[in-house]
Design a protein around this motif. Structure first.
Motif, mmCIF file in Angstrom:
data_model
loop_
_atom_site.group_PDB
_atom_site.id
_atom_site.type_symbol
_atom_site.label_atom_id
_atom_site.label_comp_id
_atom_site.label_asym_id
_atom_site.label_seq_id
_atom_site.Cartn_x
_atom_site.Cartn_y
_atom_site.Cartn_z
ATOM 1 N N UNK A 189 0.795 -1.226 0.000
ATOM 2 C CA UNK A 189 0.000 0.000 0.000
ATOM 3 C C UNK A 189 0.827 1.275 0.000
ATOM 4 N N UNK A 190 2.050 1.232 0.475
ATOM 5 C CA UNK A 190 2.697 2.472 0.855
ATOM 6 C C UNK A 190 3.860 2.913 -0.031
ATOM 7 N N UNK A 191 4.333 2.090 -0.944
ATOM 8 C CA UNK A 191 5.502 2.469 -1.720
ATOM 9 C C UNK A 191 5.119 3.216 -2.996
ATOM 10 N N UNK A 192 5.736 4.389 -3.194
ATOM 11 C CA UNK A 192 5.558 5.073 -4.466
ATOM 12 C C UNK A 192 6.565 4.516 -5.468
ATOM 13 N N UNK A 193 6.551 5.052 -6.699
ATOM 14 C CA UNK A 193 7.400 4.481 -7.750
ATOM 15 C C UNK A 193 8.877 4.618 -7.420
ATOM 16 N N UNK A 194 9.278 5.747 -6.830
ATOM 17 C CA UNK A 194 10.686 5.952 -6.502
ATOM 18 C C UNK A 194 11.144 4.929 -5.476
ATOM 19 N N UNK A 195 10.346 4.740 -4.430
ATOM 20 C CA UNK A 195 10.703 3.770 -3.403
ATOM 21 C C UNK A 195 10.647 2.345 -3.950
ATOM 22 N N UNK A 196 9.702 2.107 -4.849
ATOM 23 C CA UNK A 196 9.548 0.775 -5.418
ATOM 24 C C UNK A 196 10.804 0.345 -6.163
ATOM 25 N N UNK A 197 11.510 1.314 -6.734
ATOM 26 C CA UNK A 197 12.770 0.982 -7.422
ATOM 27 C C UNK A 197 13.775 0.363 -6.474
ATOM 28 N N UNK A 198 13.704 0.767 -5.201
ATOM 29 C CA UNK A 198 14.617 0.186 -4.220
ATOM 30 C C UNK A 198 14.269 -1.289 -3.978
ATOM 31 N N UNK A 199 12.984 -1.577 -3.893
ATOM 32 C CA UNK A 199 12.550 -2.934 -3.583
ATOM 33 C C UNK A 199 12.912 -3.920 -4.684
ATOM 34 N N UNK A 200 12.764 -3.530 -5.940
ATOM 35 C CA UNK A 200 12.876 -4.505 -7.020
ATOM 36 C C UNK A 200 14.299 -5.009 -7.236
ATOM 37 N N UNK A 201 15.289 -4.408 -6.587
ATOM 38 C CA UNK A 201 16.652 -4.917 -6.744
ATOM 39 C C UNK A 201 16.930 -6.084 -5.817
ATOM 40 N N UNK A 202 16.052 -6.346 -4.834
ATOM 41 C CA UNK A 202 16.426 -7.325 -3.813
ATOM 42 C C UNK A 202 16.582 -8.753 -4.340
ATOM 43 N N UNK A 203 15.851 -9.208 -5.370
ATOM 44 C CA UNK A 203 16.150 -10.555 -5.876
ATOM 45 C C UNK A 203 17.561 -10.668 -6.445
ATOM 46 N N UNK A 204 18.033 -9.600 -7.113
ATOM 47 C CA UNK A 204 19.385 -9.640 -7.675
ATOM 48 C C UNK A 204 20.442 -9.601 -6.577
ATOM 49 N N UNK A 205 20.203 -8.784 -5.560
ATOM 50 C CA UNK A 205 21.143 -8.746 -4.434
ATOM 51 C C UNK A 205 21.188 -10.114 -3.758
ATOM 52 N N UNK A 206 20.020 -10.742 -3.594
ATOM 53 C CA UNK A 206 19.986 -12.077 -3.012
ATOM 54 C C UNK A 206 20.753 -13.088 -3.837
ATOM 55 N N UNK A 207 20.628 -12.992 -5.156
ATOM 56 C CA UNK A 207 21.404 -13.853 -6.050
ATOM 57 C C UNK A 207 22.896 -13.688 -5.798
ATOM 58 N N UNK A 208 23.362 -12.439 -5.757
ATOM 59 C CA UNK A 208 24.789 -12.192 -5.549
ATOM 60 C C UNK A 208 25.248 -12.736 -4.197
ATOM 61 N N UNK A 209 24.432 -12.543 -3.178
ATOM 62 C CA UNK A 209 24.768 -13.056 -1.848
ATOM 63 C C UNK A 209 25.001 -14.560 -1.884
ATOM 64 N N UNK A 210 24.020 -15.276 -2.411
ATOM 65 C CA UNK A 210 24.093 -16.730 -2.392
ATOM 66 C C UNK A 210 25.185 -17.239 -3.330
ATOM 67 N N UNK A 211 25.303 -16.624 -4.504
ATOM 68 C CA UNK A 211 26.268 -17.101 -5.497
ATOM 69 C C UNK A 211 27.701 -16.765 -5.131
ATOM 70 N N UNK A 212 27.942 -15.578 -4.558
ATOM 71 C CA UNK A 212 29.309 -15.128 -4.303
ATOM 72 C C UNK A 212 29.816 -15.447 -2.905
ATOM 73 N N UNK A 213 28.909 -15.521 -1.943
ATOM 74 C CA UNK A 213 29.362 -15.619 -0.556
ATOM 75 C C UNK A 213 29.036 -16.944 0.117
ATOM 76 N N UNK A 214 28.357 -17.863 -0.563
ATOM 77 C CA UNK A 214 28.047 -19.159 0.035
ATOM 78 C C UNK A 214 28.402 -20.274 -0.937
ATOM 79 N N UNK A 215 28.263 -21.500 -0.471
ATOM 80 C CA UNK A 215 28.511 -22.653 -1.334
ATOM 81 C C UNK A 215 27.241 -23.449 -1.600
#
Length: 423
Positions: A189-215
């Motif tokens: 309910x509360x995110x505008x388009x500018x803030x929404x841009x912040x949210x949509x990167x989290x799957x990619x950040x999660x990918x980098x976390x798991x791929x680069x920092x774990x086995x």
């Protein structure tokens, strides 16, 4: 797969949001340096076995690190397979909405959770979330439980169930790397388009976390990256379609979307089933089917609104869809910048997907709000109104910064879409 990487890593500098969560957690948990922490110049910033404190934040400011911070810290009294099992048991016992899915698989889930491998980086971040963002940790446990239950119900064997549970557990770790006010729980309910841009990167950040920092297996990293993708290409961040989304990614997408639909006071497994079926072609029916069949064994939903109000709301929804379609067609005429053209094409595609949902739901039928199906009609209306707001944000995000005249043109389209669920 290497558990640490050098300065070329996306984690060469400490992320301020993740660091803030870790520091907050260190007030109640013993989080220490597992190794000496050095910057790229070889300056020692923190000693091995030294507990994390606010002083570390100051020393890390604007420093490039020899090794990612996440690989240098450990939560000595953090999450363990045993504590995960306890959290899972509590979820199975207390979650009335998911009970039809979780309880039949409870013995399998509770057995397999004790065999999950908790990589130190994952354990650190989960421990920090449990202490500082408990709602995020609870969501991770729920996703772990639901992905495991769906895989078990699907006939998966122990290795497949464990991989599914790990993917569910880790799928939102990337949210720790964005400001907490931009998290998924606030997105409805509360995110505008500018803030929404912040949210949509989290799957990619999660990918980098798991791929680069774990086995963990590559399939887990891929599923984390794909958990907001949709089979029809309406998801994010890459609008993948069909077979470009892995089987495990499809499973986690269903689990995450079901949990999102279960937020709120009117939560019920039947509503989650409606949300997953509201727009045909978004989700893998092999996974949706397990949830829908479990929901079918539950008591029928009761409508909140009177039939006349449901019909009036349905008529309004039809008008909104028609206005959006007309506006997209009208605004697409003439010379447009590539950015505006891309935004209008996305709007056209997403509105057309909702039209498919409308057509297949039977909402257009005069008697749709009467009889035994009234509650489901009401739930479909809720979901389609909700999706309209998502279109508005996605279109504004795709357009980015536009000249004043084109921004006004796009605003005309957005004005035809409601800002949220309509009562």
């Amino acid at each position: 797969m290497s558990t640490t990487t050098r300065s070329t890593s996306a984690f060469a500098s400490a992320n301020p949001h993740a660091l803030a969560v870790i520091l907050e957690a260190s007030e109640t948990r013993r989080i220490i340096a597992a190794t000496d922490i050095f910057d790229l110049a070889g300056t020692k910033l923190w000693a091995r076995n030294q507990p994390v404190s606010a002083e570390l934040q100051r020393k890390l400011l604007d420093r490039k690190l020899r090794e990612p911070l996440e690989a240098c810290l450990v939560a000595e009294d953090g999450v363990t397979p045993a504590s995960l099992a306890a959290a899972l048991a509590e979820r199975v016992e207390s979650d009335a909405c998911l009970a039809p899915l979780l309880r039949p698989q409870a013995s399998t889930l509770l057995r397999e959770v004790t065999h999950l491998h908790l990589h130190p980086v994952a354990q650190l971040l989960l421990s920090a979330a449990q202490a500082a963002r408990p709602e995020s940790f609870d969501h991770a446990v729920a996703a772990m439980a639901l992905t495991g239950a769906l895989m078990a119900r699907h006939g998966g064997q122990a290795p497949e169930i464990r991989v599914a549970m790990i993917a569910g557990l880790l799928h939102d770790l990337g949210e720790m790397y964005i400001a907490p006010e931009f998290g998924e729980a606030e997105a409805d309910r509360e995110l505008d388009a500018l803030a929404y841009r912040q949210l949509v990167v989290h799957p990619h950040v999660g990918l980098l976390l798991v791929a680069q920092l774990t086995n963990y297996p590559g399939a887990v990293a891929r599923a984390v990256a794909e958990h907001h993708e949709r089979l029809d290409g309406s998801g994010y961040p890459h609008r993948l379609t069909g077979d470009r989304i892995s089987v495990l990614g499809r499973l986690v997408a269903v689990a995450d979307a079901a949990l999102a639909a279960l937020r709120g006071p009117d939560a019920a497994l039947q509503r989650a089933s409606v949300a997953l079926r509201a727009v045909p072609g978004e989700f893998d029916l092999a996974w949706v089917g397990h949830l829908t069949r479990a929901a079918g064994d539950e008591p029928a939903l009761m409508p909140v609104m009177e039939p006349a109000d449901i019909r009036a709301r349905r008529a309004a929804l039809g008008e909104v869809l028609q206005a959006a379609e007309d506006n997209v067609a009208l605004l697409g005429v003439g010379e447009r910048s590539p950015a505006l053209r891309a935004a209008l094409e996305l709007a056209s595609f997403l509105v057309a997907r909702l039209r498919v949902g409308w057509n297949e739901s039977g909402l257009w039928h005069p008697q749709a709000a009467s009889g035994a199906d009234a509650a489901e009609v009401e739930a479909v209306e809720d979901e389609l109104y909700f999706r309209l707001r998502g279109i508005q944000r996605a279109v504004l995000m795709r357009a980015g910064e536009l000249p004043a005249e084109e921004a006004a043109t796009l605003a005309a389209l957005c004005d035809s879409l409601p800002m949220g669920r309509m009562g």
